[in-house]
Scaffold this motif. Structure first.
Motif, PDB file in Angstrom:
ATOM      1  N   THR A   1      -5.187  -5.945  75.343  1.00 13.34           N
ATOM      2  CA  THR A   1      -6.462  -5.459  74.821  1.00 13.34           C
ATOM      3  C   THR A   1      -7.600  -6.058  75.652  1.00 13.34           C
ATOM      4  O   THR A   1      -7.380  -7.008  76.401  1.00 13.34           O
ATOM      5  CB  THR A   1      -6.615  -5.794  73.328  1.00 13.34           C
TER       6      THR A   1
ATOM      7  N   ASN B   1      -4.691  -0.758  75.756  1.00 16.41           N
ATOM      8  CA  ASN B   1      -5.617  -0.218  74.745  1.00 16.41           C
ATOM      9  C   ASN B   1      -5.119  -0.449  73.319  1.00 16.41           C
ATOM     10  O   ASN B   1      -5.218   0.426  72.468  1.00 16.41           O
ATOM     11  CB  ASN B   1      -5.830   1.286  74.952  1.00 16.41           C
TER      12      ASN B   1
ATOM     13  N   GLU C   1     -12.996  -6.449  79.995  1.00 16.11           N
ATOM     14  CA  GLU C   1     -12.968  -4.990  80.221  1.00 16.11           C
ATOM     15  C   GLU C   1     -12.899  -4.638  81.698  1.00 16.11           C
ATOM     16  O   GLU C   1     -12.138  -3.765  82.110  1.00 16.11           O
ATOM     17  CB  GLU C   1     -14.243  -4.363  79.634  1.00 16.11           C
TER      18      GLU C   1
ATOM     19  N   ASN D   1      -9.463  -4.566  83.360  1.00 17.32           N
ATOM     20  CA  ASN D   1      -8.387  -3.808  82.695  1.00 17.32           C
ATOM     21  C   ASN D   1      -7.568  -2.967  83.668  1.00 17.32           C
ATOM     22  O   ASN D   1      -6.342  -3.038  83.700  1.00 17.32           O
ATOM     23  CB  ASN D   1      -8.995  -2.924  81.597  1.00 17.32           C
TER      24      ASN D   1
END
Ligand code: NAD
Length: 472
Positions: free
Chosen positions: A388, A368, A289, A292
């Motif tokens: 993702t 996403n 995450e 990202n």
């Protein structure tokens, strides 16, 4: 114009039993650039009879004769390299530089690798009171796709020659021309009549017939999973050996200690090579995450300037899709990503800027992406990368393994050991660690719906062998 109006059966160019031809279209210009015959079941019968008869002697041929044939084949690929690269670029739309290296260079090295393997291969071993002998499996039928047309053919033809098998090839209808040049080469180097036979035509017709033929001992298929199922079903009543190299939706995973800049830079080529029409392409990028924002920004910027255009231009990175059908299919996937709520960060619908002809799409990146989306689950077979994120390593692994396919994969980490440990847990046939290069001597093949059996290297040779135990 490449007009091929005959089939290669029993060491001769012969007319097909029925009239009719398949047009070969250049996907960059939409022009017809060639024609090949539509073979029928009668032609397959003749080719199988020739292969069956040639098996009597070729299966017992001297190993040095096979080594010479494989080296001569490799040399011919070198001599006719430019002609082959130009032909494959014309029929597939592959950028010419990549054609030279991957479409022709790889088959050249693979042919030679089998000559090398034969130099030290042990055909017999003793196990307690048994003599274990390896023998060629017999007459083989090969059904191949268009995306790496010569490479996929040579991944079957070279080990079959090495094993002492005889064969019938049905190339794809989109990109059959390099297979005809291969037949010319095998004829010129003096491979005995009947060892290699070429019958072009429609897969649902003669591909199916070859798979069910009682005198075919093995069918080796590369293509879509759907057609692979059909080949297996046709082959089942005759209990022939079936090997399948099918589709993929491979994961590219950055562990939390990976270099995000390197991951981002390499992710595009790993997905978009051969204009995204690569079964082993790394099409699902799975990142922590916290990386990202940075990774998406770099990838979007690089993808925006990824050069799409004329495959004959040395600077082009991405050519057209192979066919109008493929262009439509990839476009529908891009539309579905938008409809399902993925975030389009580069590319999208429509033709690339400045191009008004040819079966082009825009190289496209979605962020996403969630596990329920079609673009996450299905093989797109075009230059579309889906990204993702994960919170912890076990989630990264479960995302990586969340696929009906298992052909390839990638892992990035500051520690090779850590990446290898992660790679071992991936349910897939090949994994590249920190960008590790493709190896023509390593087995290639799939877990799950990506197939059965392996190609290349010694494992690829053994697919073409029967094993006999003689108790002494
Ligand atoms: P495809 O399945 O449409 O065609 C492949 C070959 O099978 C062609 O020669 C075709 O004529 C023949 N065929 C089609 N239907 C058949 C049937 N019912 N019976 C017998 N033969 C039949 O695939 P394609 O569009 O040419 O190639 C793209 C697909 O191939 C993708 O899914 C890709 O992932 C896969 N592929 C896999 C590998 C691998 O090594 N795993 C390599 C390249 C491509």
């Amino acid at each position: 114009m490449h007009v091929r109006d005959q089939l290669y059966i029993d060491g001769k160019w012969v007319d097909a039993s029925k009239k009719g031809s398949i047009d070969v279209i250049n996907p960059a210009t939409e022009e017809i650039i060639g024609k090949v015959p539509i073979g029928s079941s009668e032609d397959v019968d003749k080719a199988v009879a020739a292969a069956k008869s040639a098996f009597e002697t070729w299966s017992k041929s001297d190993i040095n004769q096979r080594i010479e044939a494989l080296n001569a084949l490799s040399n011919a690929f070198k001599e006719r390299g430019e002609e082959l690269a130009q032909t494959i670029t014309a029929e597939v739309g592959t950028p010419i530089g990549y054609s030279r290296v991957a479409m022709v260079g790889t088959p050249r090295v693979v042919s030679r690798s089998y000559a090398k393997i034969l130099e030290n291969f042990s055909w017999e071993e003793e196990v307690r009171n048994s003599l274990i002998c390896k023998e060629p499996v017999g007459v083989c039928a090969f059904i191949t796709p268009w995306n790496f047309p010569l490479h996929q053919i040579i991944g079957k033809v070279a080990p079959a020659i090495a094993a002492g098998c005889t064969m019938i090839l049905k190339p794809s209808k989109e990109a059959p021309l390099s297979a005809f040049i291969l037949a010319d080469i095998l004829d010129e180097i003096g491979l005995p009549a009947g060892v290699f036979n070429l019958v072009s035509g429609h897969g649902s017709d003669i591909g199916n017939y070859m798979s069910s033929h009682p005198d075919v001992d093995m069918v080796s298929f590369t293509g879509s999973t759907g057609a692979g199922v059909s080949v297996s079903q046709s082959a089942a009543p005759t209990i022939k050996r079936v090997t399948l190299e099918l589709g993929g939706k491979s994961a590219n995973v950055a562990l939390d200690d990976a270099d995000p800049v390197l991951v981002a830079k390499k992710a595009i080529g790993a997905c978009h090579q051969n204009s995204g029409q690569t079964c082993s392409a790394l099409t699902r990028l799975i990142i922590p995450e916290g990386m990202n924002e940075q990774i998406c920004e770099i990838i979007a910027g690089k993808n925006d300037s990824y050069l799409v255009g004329d495959p004959l231009d040395e600077n082009t990175r991405c050519g057209p899709m192979v066919s109008s059908r493929q262009q439509t299919s990839v476009t529908e996937y891009i539309q579905s990503g938008i409809n399902e709520g993925a975030i389009l960060i580069s590319g999208g619908l429509g033709m690339p800027d400045g191009i008004d002809k040819g079966f082009y799409v825009k190289p496209t990146i979605f962020a996403n992406v969630t596990q329920d989306m079609r673009i996450w689950k299905e093989e797109i077979f075009g230059p579309v990368l889906v990204i993702t994120t994960y919170k912890n390593e076990s989630e990264a692994l479960s995302l990586a393994n969340d696929s009906v396919y298992g052909l390839s994969g990638g892992v990035w980490s500051a520690s090779n050991e850590r990446a290898i440990e992660f790679a071992k847990k991936m349910r897939t046939g090949q994994v590249s660690v920190n960008g590790g290069a493709f190896n023509v001597s390593a087995p290639f093949g799939g877990y799950k719906l990506s197939g059965n059996g392996r190609e290349l290297g010694t494992h690829g040779l053994e697919e073409f062998l029967e094993i006999k135990a003689i108790q002494m």
